[in-house]
Motif scaffolding. Sequence first.
Motif, PDB file in Angstrom:
ATOM      1  N   THR A 104     111.168 -30.877  30.906  1.00 33.80           N
ATOM      2  CA  THR A 104     110.681 -29.584  31.368  1.00 33.80           C
ATOM      3  C   THR A 104     111.719 -28.868  32.219  1.00 33.80           C
ATOM      4  O   THR A 104     111.552 -27.700  32.529  1.00 33.80           O
ATOM      5  N   ASN A 105     112.775 -29.578  32.596  1.00 33.48           N
ATOM      6  CA  ASN A 105     113.841 -29.004  33.417  1.00 33.48           C
ATOM      7  C   ASN A 105     114.879 -28.371  32.508  1.00 33.48           C
ATOM      8  O   ASN A 105     115.461 -29.054  31.658  1.00 33.48           O
ATOM      9  N   PRO A 106     115.168 -27.103  32.662  1.00 32.12           N
ATOM     10  CA  PRO A 106     116.133 -26.451  31.774  1.00 32.12           C
ATOM     11  C   PRO A 106     117.529 -27.052  31.842  1.00 32.12           C
ATOM     12  O   PRO A 106     118.299 -26.921  30.881  1.00 32.12           O
ATOM     13  N   THR A 107     117.860 -27.728  32.908  1.00 30.72           N
ATOM     14  CA  THR A 107     119.202 -28.326  33.013  1.00 30.72           C
ATOM     15  C   THR A 107     119.381 -29.492  32.054  1.00 30.72           C
ATOM     16  O   THR A 107     120.497 -29.938  31.820  1.00 30.72           O
ATOM     17  N   GLU A 108     118.282 -29.995  31.489  1.00 30.98           N
ATOM     18  CA  GLU A 108     118.359 -31.110  30.532  1.00 30.98           C
ATOM     19  C   GLU A 108     118.704 -30.633  29.119  1.00 30.98           C
ATOM     20  O   GLU A 108     118.934 -31.459  28.236  1.00 30.98           O
ATOM     21  N   TYR A 109     118.753 -29.338  28.902  1.00 28.58           N
ATOM     22  CA  TYR A 109     118.957 -28.792  27.568  1.00 28.58           C
ATOM     23  C   TYR A 109     120.409 -28.407  27.359  1.00 28.58           C
ATOM     24  O   TYR A 109     121.043 -27.799  28.216  1.00 28.58           O
ATOM     25  N   ASN A 110     120.911 -28.765  26.174  1.00 37.65           N
ATOM     26  CA  ASN A 110     122.328 -28.576  25.872  1.00 37.65           C
ATOM     27  C   ASN A 110     122.620 -27.271  25.131  1.00 37.65           C
ATOM     28  O   ASN A 110     123.717 -26.741  25.243  1.00 37.65           O
ATOM     29  N   TYR A 111     121.666 -26.819  24.355  1.00 37.70           N
ATOM     30  CA  TYR A 111     121.881 -25.642  23.516  1.00 37.70           C
ATOM     31  C   TYR A 111     120.759 -24.633  23.756  1.00 37.70           C
ATOM     32  O   TYR A 111     119.590 -25.007  23.872  1.00 37.70           O
ATOM     33  N   TRP A 112     121.151 -23.366  23.782  1.00 33.69           N
ATOM     34  CA  TRP A 112     120.205 -22.289  24.069  1.00 33.69           C
ATOM     35  C   TRP A 112     120.396 -21.147  23.084  1.00 33.69           C
ATOM     36  O   TRP A 112     121.513 -20.860  22.652  1.00 33.69           O
ATOM     37  N   GLY A 113     119.273 -20.479  22.769  1.00 30.45           N
ATOM     38  CA  GLY A 113     119.349 -19.247  22.022  1.00 30.45           C
ATOM     39  C   GLY A 113     119.589 -18.079  22.956  1.00 30.45           C
ATOM     40  O   GLY A 113     119.672 -18.239  24.178  1.00 30.45           O
ATOM     41  N   GLN A 114     119.678 -16.883  22.370  1.00 30.30           N
ATOM     42  CA  GLN A 114     119.982 -15.691  23.155  1.00 30.30           C
ATOM     43  C   GLN A 114     118.729 -15.057  23.752  1.00 30.30           C
ATOM     44  O   GLN A 114     118.829 -14.192  24.613  1.00 30.30           O
ATOM     45  N   GLY A 115     117.565 -15.481  23.282  1.00 25.98           N
ATOM     46  CA  GLY A 115     116.311 -14.986  23.829  1.00 25.98           C
ATOM     47  C   GLY A 115     115.714 -13.851  23.025  1.00 25.98           C
ATOM     48  O   GLY A 115     116.415 -13.119  22.322  1.00 25.98           O
ATOM     49  N   THR A 116     114.398 -13.716  23.123  1.00 25.90           N
ATOM     50  CA  THR A 116     113.682 -12.613  22.487  1.00 25.90           C
ATOM     51  C   THR A 116     112.654 -12.078  23.486  1.00 25.90           C
ATOM     52  O   THR A 116     111.973 -12.849  24.166  1.00 25.90           O
ATOM     53  N   GLN A 117     112.581 -10.758  23.577  1.00 27.21           N
ATOM     54  CA  GLN A 117     111.722 -10.127  24.577  1.00 27.21           C
ATOM     55  C   GLN A 117     110.266 -10.098  24.106  1.00 27.21           C
ATOM     56  O   GLN A 117     109.982  -9.684  22.974  1.00 27.21           O
ATOM     57  N   VAL A 118     109.379 -10.517  24.983  1.00 28.14           N
ATOM     58  CA  VAL A 118     107.939 -10.399  24.755  1.00 28.14           C
ATOM     59  C   VAL A 118     107.371  -9.545  25.873  1.00 28.14           C
ATOM     60  O   VAL A 118     107.560  -9.850  27.053  1.00 28.14           O
ATOM     61  N   THR A 119     106.707  -8.461  25.499  1.00 26.10           N
ATOM     62  CA  THR A 119     106.101  -7.571  26.474  1.00 26.10           C
ATOM     63  C   THR A 119     104.618  -7.436  26.156  1.00 26.10           C
ATOM     64  O   THR A 119     104.261  -7.074  25.028  1.00 26.10           O
ATOM     65  N   VAL A 120     103.798  -7.735  27.145  1.00 24.58           N
ATOM     66  CA  VAL A 120     102.348  -7.657  26.969  1.00 24.58           C
ATOM     67  C   VAL A 120     101.820  -6.543  27.859  1.00 24.58           C
ATOM     68  O   VAL A 120     101.959  -6.602  29.086  1.00 24.58           O
ATOM     69  N   SER A 121     101.230  -5.543  27.247  1.00 23.80           N
ATOM     70  CA  SER A 121     100.710  -4.408  28.001  1.00 23.80           C
ATOM     71  C   SER A 121      99.243  -4.637  28.348  1.00 23.80           C
ATOM     72  O   SER A 121      98.496  -5.269  27.605  1.00 23.80           O
ATOM     73  N   SER A 122      98.858  -4.092  29.495  1.00 28.47           N
ATOM     74  CA  SER A 122      97.466  -4.276  29.953  1.00 28.47           C
ATOM     75  C   SER A 122      96.563  -3.182  29.422  1.00 28.47           C
ATOM     76  O   SER A 122      96.995  -2.209  28.851  1.00 28.47           O
TER      77      SER A 122
END
Length: 122
Positions: A104-122
């Motif tokens: 669960t600790n991000p420091t344990e992960y070796n490879y990462w993607g660039q990310g994708t934005q999720v926006t939830v409107s109220s």
Amino acid sequence: QVQLVESGGGLVQAGGSLRLSCAASGRTVSSKSMGWFRQAPGKEREFVAVINWSGGINQYADSVKGRFTISRDNAKNTVYLQMNSLKPEDTAVYYCAAAWLMATNPTEYNYWGQGTQVTVSS
């Protein structure tokens, strides 16, 4: 080397659903645990979910338990995050990552993607 590319993010109303995908290329990730993390503006990156190499074991953050489901298709070298009953507080950039062991600790992960934005409107 492993390259990870997330997709499926977007804008959705509260209560809606999205399915994120994380496609791996380069070396296979079938022997690795795969995690999803998220980072909201001004906040630290936080654990969302992780799945082991076979897909038989998973773990979720309390904040998403019962609403999000992580899965994987090793034949397609792809990991998914099904997000239901979305809330405005789920708004963040979502990242997938690969690690040798479930963590669960991000420091344990070796490879990462660039990310994708999720926006939830109220």
